[in-house]
Design a protein around this motif. Structure first.
Motif, PDB file in Angstrom:
ATOM      1  N   ARG A  88     -23.042  34.834 -28.148  1.00  0.00           N
ATOM      2  CA  ARG A  88     -21.603  34.921 -27.823  1.00  0.00           C
ATOM      3  C   ARG A  88     -21.654  36.705 -27.725  1.00  0.00           C
ATOM      4  N   ILE A  89     -22.471  37.279 -28.552  1.00  0.00           N
ATOM      5  CA  ILE A  89     -22.398  38.806 -28.409  1.00  0.00           C
ATOM      6  C   ILE A  89     -23.600  39.076 -29.102  1.00  0.00           C
ATOM      7  N   TYR A 101     -15.187  37.772 -44.143  1.00  0.00           N
ATOM      8  CA  TYR A 101     -15.803  36.729 -43.286  1.00  0.00           C
ATOM      9  C   TYR A 101     -16.257  35.535 -43.730  1.00  0.00           C
ATOM     10  N   ASN A 102     -16.553  35.341 -44.959  1.00  0.00           N
ATOM     11  CA  ASN A 102     -17.199  34.304 -45.305  1.00  0.00           C
ATOM     12  C   ASN A 102     -16.456  33.658 -46.521  1.00  0.00           C
ATOM     13  N   PRO A 103     -15.635  32.525 -46.190  1.00  0.00           N
ATOM     14  CA  PRO A 103     -15.095  31.709 -47.297  1.00  0.00           C
ATOM     15  C   PRO A 103     -15.848  30.575 -48.102  1.00  0.00           C
ATOM     16  N   ASP A 104     -17.053  30.705 -47.609  1.00  0.00           N
ATOM     17  CA  ASP A 104     -17.814  29.681 -48.243  1.00  0.00           C
ATOM     18  C   ASP A 104     -19.292  30.183 -48.688  1.00  0.00           C
ATOM     19  N   PRO A 105     -19.163  31.342 -49.316  1.00  0.00           N
ATOM     20  CA  PRO A 105     -20.702  31.970 -49.660  1.00  0.00           C
ATOM     21  C   PRO A 105     -21.611  30.918 -50.590  1.00  0.00           C
ATOM     22  N   LEU A 106     -22.894  31.308 -50.558  1.00  0.00           N
ATOM     23  CA  LEU A 106     -23.684  30.493 -51.277  1.00  0.00           C
ATOM     24  C   LEU A 106     -23.409  31.072 -52.863  1.00  0.00           C
ATOM     25  N   ARG A 107     -23.574  29.948 -53.751  1.00  0.00           N
ATOM     26  CA  ARG A 107     -23.422  30.371 -55.222  1.00  0.00           C
ATOM     27  C   ARG A 107     -24.475  30.127 -56.122  1.00  0.00           C
ATOM     28  N   VAL A 108     -25.021  30.853 -56.674  1.00  0.00           N
ATOM     29  CA  VAL A 108     -26.137  30.555 -57.926  1.00  0.00           C
ATOM     30  C   VAL A 108     -25.743  31.037 -59.328  1.00  0.00           C
ATOM     31  N   GLU A 161     -15.518  39.422 -36.122  1.00  0.00           N
ATOM     32  CA  GLU A 161     -14.627  38.517 -35.886  1.00  0.00           C
ATOM     33  C   GLU A 161     -14.861  37.422 -34.827  1.00  0.00           C
ATOM     34  N   VAL A 162     -15.984  37.803 -34.042  1.00  0.00           N
ATOM     35  CA  VAL A 162     -16.612  36.898 -33.371  1.00  0.00           C
ATOM     36  C   VAL A 162     -17.757  36.193 -34.101  1.00  0.00           C
ATOM     37  N   VAL A 163     -18.458  36.537 -34.760  1.00  0.00           N
ATOM     38  CA  VAL A 163     -19.805  36.099 -35.501  1.00  0.00           C
ATOM     39  C   VAL A 163     -19.027  35.443 -36.744  1.00  0.00           C
ATOM     40  N   GLY A 164     -18.342  35.644 -37.383  1.00  0.00           N
ATOM     41  CA  GLY A 164     -17.822  35.122 -38.726  1.00  0.00           C
ATOM     42  C   GLY A 164     -16.695  34.291 -38.488  1.00  0.00           C
TER      43      GLY A 164
END
Length: 381
Positions: free
Chosen positions: A165-166, A51-58, A113-116
């Motif tokens: 929302r939830i 659910y995370n197409p844009d994670p933080l990268r280090v 599905e709601v949150v991400g």
């Protein structure tokens, strides 16, 4: 987790925090601004990879912020810019821990599905107007209604409640601490109302009151079904508190660091008593940061042990209050008016005392941990 990785994570979080700092006072005046996040929030939400197409990268590695250690490092830096904005980011926050501990596969999918998928806010509905977070006095009930249930009661001081929302609501099915269960609740259900509360500090969090007027639930909304009574509502709530208290401590530490930075930026070469005060703060910041990191490592290793988490929250909260009020004295009469950000920091620092248990609750946890041999020396707290 290597020191090198955590150093890189801190640097990345600090760079992102620069996006929060310019709008800190605007968010303080108008909490509604949080509905349009200026930060790429998915990088700090701790979302599952799918659910995370844009994670933080280090440094070429993904930093999913799915551990307490990663969270305390990142959120200290965000809070150094604006703790309220960090708390007001969309994402799972505390309710995500409960989902991880209790939810079945269909419930997990529904929640994430709601949150991400939509970038929604969530809530953790435990605290009540007259009983706080104690299970003994909980009056919210989950009663039978045909082939389902009705959720009735009031929750208060719930972060992001009015914009969520939830979320998760804790309610009583029968007497005793084992009678408390966790439920998954969509805020669009009939009978669910959330109202923002006026607050002095951390206004961006938009603390709210949840009014549950016979909200209809079914068996699929009950979390932890099929588990023993000792592994349901209060078990998950306690583990959540133990894992989130180091994060609260990190937020308080970020506010303390922000106050220190403000003073040293104004008084660059202080002498006499002022220098001694600043040297003391500098050492306390270093020591508290080490304690918060140790508490986070313990929470990741054993969420059932909240001893160090309580020590970290107690110490960081005290430090935030000492530094921010001390900053006003060091900068002299009119400091709050001359430095509006300092006035905000003073107000925000007070909020951490009431998040995830007051100081007295943390002292009781420390005492219990000491008696069980989990601490060899509690003087540092």
């Amino acid at each position: 987790m290597s020191t090198d990785f955590l150093t890189g994570l801190r640097a990345e979080a600090r760079a992102h925090a620069d996006l929060l700092r310019p709008g800190a006072l605007d968010l303080d005046r108008d909490p509604g601004r949080a509905r349009d996040p200026v930060l790429p929030w998915r990088r700090f939400a701790g979302l599952p990879a799918e659910y995370n197409p844009d994670p933080l990268r280090v440094r070429g590695r993904t930093a999913p912020l799915d551990t307490c250690v990663q969270q305390v490092v990142a959120f200290e830096e965000l809070a150094r810019a604006d703790a309220a904005a960090a708390l007001a980011l969309p994402g799972p926050s505390m309710s995500g821990f409960v989902i991880g501990d209790l939810a079945g596969e269909a419930q997990r999918r529904r929640y994430w599905e709601v949150v991400g998928g939509e970038g929604a806010w969530t809530f953790f509905g435990m605290t009540e107007p007259s009983a706080g977070s104690g299970p003994a006095g909980m009056s919210t009930t989950l009663g039978p209604d045909g082939d389902g249930f009705r959720l009735t009661g009031t929750k208060r001081y719930i972060g992001n409640g009015a914009r969520a929302r939830i979320g998760v609501v804790f309610a009583r099915r029968h007497a005793g601490p084992l009678g408390v269960v966790a439920t998954l609740v969509d805020t669009a259900r009939d009978g669910f109302t959330a109202v923002p509360l006026p607050t002095t500090g951390l206004r961006g969090l938009e603390l709210s009151e949840l009014r549950l007027a016979g909200v209809r639930l079914d068996a699929g909304d009950l979390l932890g079904r099929g588990r023993s009574a000792t592994r349901q509502g209060m078990w998950a709530a306690t583990r959540t508190f133990h894992r989130y208290r180091p994060v609260v401590a990190a937020l308080a530490l970020g506010v303390a660091q922000a106050g220190f930075d403000l003073v040293t930026g104004v008084r660059r070469n202080p002498g006499g008593p002022a220098r001694a005060v600043l040297d003391d703060w500098r050492q306390r910041l270093l020591g508290t940061r080490a304690l918060v990191l140790a508490a986070a490592r313990t929470a990741d290793h054993d969420p059932s042990d909240g001893t160090l988490a309580s020590a970290a929250k107690l110490r960081a909260t005290r430090l935030a209050e000492d530094v921010t009020t001390g900053a006003v004295r060091l900068l002299g009469p009119g400091a709050n008016w001359e430095h509006p950000l300092l006035d905000k920091l003073v107000r925000d620092a007070r909020g951490f005392e009431f998040m995830e248990g007051t100081g007295n609750i943390q002292r009781l946890t420390l005492a219990a941990g000491y008696l069980r041999g989990r601490l060899t020396d509690v003087r540092a707290a």
